[in-house]
Scaffold this motif. Structure first.
Motif, PDB file in Angstrom:
ATOM      1  N   LYS A  73      11.873  22.030   0.275  1.00 44.51           N
ATOM      2  CA  LYS A  73      11.061  21.360  -0.750  1.00 44.51           C
ATOM      3  C   LYS A  73      11.890  20.403  -1.608  1.00 44.51           C
ATOM      4  CE  LYS A  73       7.211  23.649  -0.026  1.00 44.51           C
ATOM      5  NZ  LYS A  73       6.109  23.018   0.643  1.00 44.51           N
ATOM      6  N   ILE A  74      13.207  20.413  -1.424  1.00 43.56           N
ATOM      7  CA  ILE A  74      14.086  19.572  -2.235  1.00 43.56           C
ATOM      8  C   ILE A  74      14.009  18.128  -1.757  1.00 43.56           C
ATOM      9  CG2 ILE A  74      16.467  19.118  -2.935  1.00 43.56           C
ATOM     10  CD1 ILE A  74      17.021  22.103  -2.575  1.00 43.56           C
ATOM     11  N   ILE A  75      13.798  17.232  -2.696  1.00 41.93           N
ATOM     12  CA  ILE A  75      13.800  15.792  -2.405  1.00 41.93           C
ATOM     13  C   ILE A  75      15.238  15.278  -2.446  1.00 41.93           C
ATOM     14  CG2 ILE A  75      13.051  13.516  -3.208  1.00 41.93           C
ATOM     15  CD1 ILE A  75      10.589  14.990  -4.422  1.00 41.93           C
ATOM     16  N   GLY A  76      15.983  15.715  -3.452  1.00 42.45           N
ATOM     17  CA  GLY A  76      17.366  15.282  -3.554  1.00 42.45           C
ATOM     18  C   GLY A  76      17.991  15.650  -4.879  1.00 42.45           C
ATOM     19  N   LYS A  77      19.194  15.184  -5.050  1.00 42.63           N
ATOM     20  CA  LYS A  77      19.991  15.438  -6.247  1.00 42.63           C
ATOM     21  C   LYS A  77      19.926  14.204  -7.140  1.00 42.63           C
ATOM     22  CE  LYS A  77      24.855  16.218  -7.372  1.00 42.63           C
ATOM     23  NZ  LYS A  77      26.180  16.477  -6.812  1.00 42.63           N
ATOM     24  N   THR A  78      19.930  14.427  -8.432  1.00 41.40           N
ATOM     25  CA  THR A  78      19.900  13.299  -9.355  1.00 41.40           C
ATOM     26  C   THR A  78      20.941  13.490 -10.443  1.00 41.40           C
ATOM     27  OG1 THR A  78      18.484  11.920 -10.727  1.00 41.40           O
ATOM     28  CG2 THR A  78      18.054  14.276 -10.777  1.00 41.40           C
ATOM     29  N   SER A  79      21.593  12.394 -10.801  1.00 42.14           N
ATOM     30  CA  SER A  79      22.578  12.489 -11.867  1.00 42.14           C
ATOM     31  C   SER A  79      22.766  11.168 -12.609  1.00 42.14           C
ATOM     32  CB  SER A  79      23.927  12.959 -11.312  1.00 42.14           C
ATOM     33  OG  SER A  79      24.407  12.047 -10.364  1.00 42.14           O
ATOM     34  N   ILE A  80      21.991  10.147 -12.250  1.00 42.56           N
ATOM     35  CA  ILE A  80      22.143   8.837 -12.885  1.00 42.56           C
ATOM     36  C   ILE A  80      20.871   8.456 -13.635  1.00 42.56           C
ATOM     37  CG2 ILE A  80      22.531   6.370 -12.513  1.00 42.56           C
ATOM     38  CD1 ILE A  80      24.068   7.171  -9.957  1.00 42.56           C
ATOM     39  N   VAL A  81      20.979   8.332 -14.960  1.00 42.40           N
ATOM     40  CA  VAL A  81      19.888   7.801 -15.771  1.00 42.40           C
ATOM     41  C   VAL A  81      20.153   6.307 -15.904  1.00 42.40           C
ATOM     42  CG1 VAL A  81      18.796   7.803 -18.050  1.00 42.40           C
ATOM     43  CG2 VAL A  81      19.609   9.951 -17.068  1.00 42.40           C
ATOM     44  N   TYR A  82      19.199   5.485 -15.460  1.00 44.83           N
ATOM     45  CA  TYR A  82      19.401   4.038 -15.529  1.00 44.83           C
ATOM     46  C   TYR A  82      18.513   3.351 -16.564  1.00 44.83           C
ATOM     47  CZ  TYR A  82      15.229   3.394 -12.600  1.00 44.83           C
ATOM     48  OH  TYR A  82      13.948   3.407 -12.110  1.00 44.83           O
ATOM     49  N   TRP A  83      17.533   4.092 -17.121  1.00 41.33           N
ATOM     50  CA  TRP A  83      16.650   3.502 -18.127  1.00 41.33           C
ATOM     51  C   TRP A  83      16.214   4.568 -19.092  1.00 41.33           C
ATOM     52  CZ3 TRP A  83      15.912  -1.563 -18.721  1.00 41.33           C
ATOM     53  CH2 TRP A  83      14.943  -1.967 -19.621  1.00 41.33           C
ATOM     54  N   PRO A  84      16.175   4.358 -20.368  1.00 47.44           N
ATOM     55  CA  PRO A  84      16.399   3.101 -21.056  1.00 47.44           C
ATOM     56  C   PRO A  84      17.872   2.674 -20.949  1.00 47.44           C
ATOM     57  CG  PRO A  84      16.045   4.844 -22.654  1.00 47.44           C
ATOM     58  CD  PRO A  84      15.824   5.437 -21.309  1.00 47.44           C
ATOM     59  N   LEU A  85      18.054   1.386 -20.881  1.00 43.66           N
ATOM     60  CA  LEU A  85      19.363   0.803 -20.632  1.00 43.66           C
ATOM     61  C   LEU A  85      20.415   1.239 -21.652  1.00 43.66           C
ATOM     62  CD1 LEU A  85      20.421  -0.922 -18.405  1.00 43.66           C
ATOM     63  CD2 LEU A  85      19.926  -2.953 -19.756  1.00 43.66           C
ATOM     64  N   ALA A  99       7.028  20.867  -6.312  1.00 49.37           N
ATOM     65  CA  ALA A  99       6.628  22.141  -6.916  1.00 49.37           C
ATOM     66  C   ALA A  99       5.294  22.601  -6.320  1.00 49.37           C
ATOM     67  CB  ALA A  99       6.511  21.972  -8.426  1.00 49.37           C
ATOM     68  N   PRO A 100       4.953  23.866  -6.512  1.00 48.58           N
ATOM     69  CA  PRO A 100       3.692  24.386  -5.972  1.00 48.58           C
ATOM     70  C   PRO A 100       2.444  23.643  -6.468  1.00 48.58           C
ATOM     71  CG  PRO A 100       5.096  26.184  -6.700  1.00 48.58           C
ATOM     72  CD  PRO A 100       5.756  24.913  -7.134  1.00 48.58           C
ATOM     73  N   GLU A 101       2.523  23.015  -7.638  1.00 49.06           N
ATOM     74  CA  GLU A 101       1.355  22.331  -8.206  1.00 49.06           C
ATOM     75  C   GLU A 101       1.169  20.930  -7.642  1.00 49.06           C
ATOM     76  OE1 GLU A 101       3.817  23.468 -10.454  1.00 49.06           O
ATOM     77  OE2 GLU A 101       2.862  25.398 -10.786  1.00 49.06           O
ATOM     78  N   GLU A 102       1.771  20.639  -6.475  1.00 49.14           N
ATOM     79  CA  GLU A 102       1.669  19.305  -5.877  1.00 49.14           C
ATOM     80  C   GLU A 102       2.241  18.238  -6.801  1.00 49.14           C
ATOM     81  OE1 GLU A 102       0.680  19.028  -2.691  1.00 49.14           O
ATOM     82  OE2 GLU A 102       0.427  21.191  -2.770  1.00 49.14           O
ATOM     83  N   LYS A 103       3.285  18.590  -7.516  1.00 46.62           N
ATOM     84  CA  LYS A 103       3.947  17.691  -8.441  1.00 46.62           C
ATOM     85  C   LYS A 103       5.444  17.840  -8.216  1.00 46.62           C
ATOM     86  CE  LYS A 103       4.000  16.688 -13.358  1.00 46.62           C
ATOM     87  NZ  LYS A 103       3.655  17.101 -14.693  1.00 46.62           N
ATOM     88  N   ASP A 104       6.193  16.791  -8.487  1.00 46.00           N
ATOM     89  CA  ASP A 104       7.643  16.871  -8.361  1.00 46.00           C
ATOM     90  C   ASP A 104       8.244  17.308  -9.686  1.00 46.00           C
ATOM     91  OD1 ASP A 104       7.387  16.013  -5.771  1.00 46.00           O
ATOM     92  OD2 ASP A 104       7.888  13.932  -6.206  1.00 46.00           O
ATOM     93  N   TYR A 105       9.165  18.278  -9.637  1.00 48.12           N
ATOM     94  CA  TYR A 105       9.840  18.800 -10.810  1.00 48.12           C
ATOM     95  C   TYR A 105      11.309  18.404 -10.776  1.00 48.12           C
ATOM     96  CZ  TYR A 105       6.175  22.142 -12.297  1.00 48.12           C
ATOM     97  OH  TYR A 105       5.031  22.731 -12.765  1.00 48.12           O
ATOM     98  N   ILE A 106      11.897  18.325 -11.964  1.00 53.61           N
ATOM     99  CA  ILE A 106      13.343  18.133 -12.108  1.00 53.61           C
ATOM    100  C   ILE A 106      13.871  19.372 -12.821  1.00 53.61           C
ATOM    101  CG2 ILE A 106      15.172  16.745 -13.131  1.00 53.61           C
ATOM    102  CD1 ILE A 106      13.273  14.382 -13.107  1.00 53.61           C
ATOM    103  N   LYS A 107      14.787  20.077 -12.190  1.00 52.96           N
ATOM    104  CA  LYS A 107      15.359  21.302 -12.776  1.00 52.96           C
ATOM    105  C   LYS A 107      16.824  21.412 -12.383  1.00 52.96           C
ATOM    106  CE  LYS A 107      11.275  22.650 -14.186  1.00 52.96           C
ATOM    107  NZ  LYS A 107      10.879  22.399 -15.529  1.00 52.96           N
ATOM    108  N   ARG A 108      17.490  22.376 -12.987  1.00 52.97           N
ATOM    109  CA  ARG A 108      18.909  22.625 -12.726  1.00 52.97           C
ATOM    110  C   ARG A 108      19.040  23.858 -11.828  1.00 52.97           C
ATOM    111  NH1 ARG A 108      23.354  20.682 -15.404  1.00 52.97           N
ATOM    112  NH2 ARG A 108      22.111  19.921 -17.149  1.00 52.97           N
ATOM    113  N   VAL A 109      19.909  23.767 -10.822  1.00 54.33           N
ATOM    114  CA  VAL A 109      20.171  24.896  -9.926  1.00 54.33           C
ATOM    115  C   VAL A 109      20.991  25.933 -10.690  1.00 54.33           C
ATOM    116  CG1 VAL A 109      21.313  25.656  -7.808  1.00 54.33           C
ATOM    117  CG2 VAL A 109      20.112  23.456  -7.859  1.00 54.33           C
TER     118      VAL A 109
END
Length: 184
Positions: A164-176, A72-82
Motif C-alpha cells: 500500500k506504500i506509494i513512497g517515501k517523502t522528505s522534501i517540502v518544496y512549497w511554500p517556498l 489508507a483504508p478510507e480510499e485516501k492517501d495518508y502521510i505518516k512516520r514509520v
C-alpha cells in the motif's frame, strides 16, 4: 514550405517527448503530494507540498522514522512516520517509545513535547491496538503521525501493508519560504 513542415514536425515531436517524459516521471518515479490536515504537525503543516519518491522502496526497504505516503483504508492517501518494522514489538510508556524493549529518542517531537501539557503520546502496547498481536506482522509497518493526540494512524487503523506504500517523502518544496528537507 517543406522547411516549415519539418520545423513544425520537430516541435510536435519535442512536445510529445516532453509530455511522455513528464508522465513517466510523475507515475513511476516522483509525484507531488499536498499535506491534508494536522496529523504530522509540527514536522509538516497543512497544505505543505512535498515530493514523493516512488522508487525508494523498489530498491530499498523502509527504515524506522521514514515519512511515507500510503493508500489508507478510507480510499485516501495518508502521510505518516514509520515507527515499527516487521517483527518489532512496539510500546509507549510514560511518553517514551519502546521498540523490542529498548527506549528510542524521537528528536522530531522534542520541541512539541516541551509545549504539551501532559503526555504527547498516551501509553499503549501493540496488543491493545487493532494489530492485536505481540509484534508487527511480516510485510507490514506500524505508522504514527507526529501530532500524536490528533492523528488517525496504526493505533486506530492497524498496520500498513508494504504493497500500500506509494513512497517515501522528505522534501517540502512549497511554500517556498519554508522549503526544506525533513529530517528523521
Amino acid at each position: 514550405m517543406t522547411k516549415k513542415k519539418n520545423e513544425l514536425w520537430e516541435w510536435v515531436k519535442a512536445l510529445l517527448i516532453a509530455i511522455a517524459l513528464a508522465a513517466v516521471i510523475r507515475y513511476f518515479l516522483f509525484a507531488p503530494i499536498i499535506v491534508d490536515g494536522l496529523s504530522m504537525m509540527p514536522t509538516l503543516k497543512h497544505q505543505d507540498r512535498m515530493i514523493v519518491n516512488k522508487l525508494s522502496y523498489e530498491i530499498g526497504e523502509p527504515e524506522r522514522f521514514d515519512i511515507i505516503v500510503f493508500h489508507a483504508p478510507e480510499e485516501k492517501d495518508y502521510i505518516k512516520r514509520v515507527i515499527g518494522l516487521p517483527g518489532d514489538h512496539i510500546e509507549y510508556r510514560d511518553d517514551t517509545l519502546y521498540v523490542n524493549g529498548e527506549a528510542y529518542e524521537e528528536p522530531y517531537l522534542a520541541d512539541y513535547k516541551k509545549q504539551a501539557e501532559g503526555p504527547l503520546t498516551d501509553s499503549f502496547s501493540l496488543e491493545e491496538t487493532p494489530v492485536g498481536s505481540l509484534t508487527v506482522p511480516e510485510g507490514e509497518l506500524f505508522v504514527m503521525g507526529d501530532n500524536r493526540r490528533f492523528s488517525k494512524d496504526s493505533r486506530h487503523i492497524g498496520t500498513i501493508s508494504m504493497d500500500k506504500i506509494i513512497g517515501k517523502t522528505s522534501i517540502v518544496y512549497w511554500p517556498l519560504n519554508d522549503a526544506h528537507i525533513v529530517k528523521k
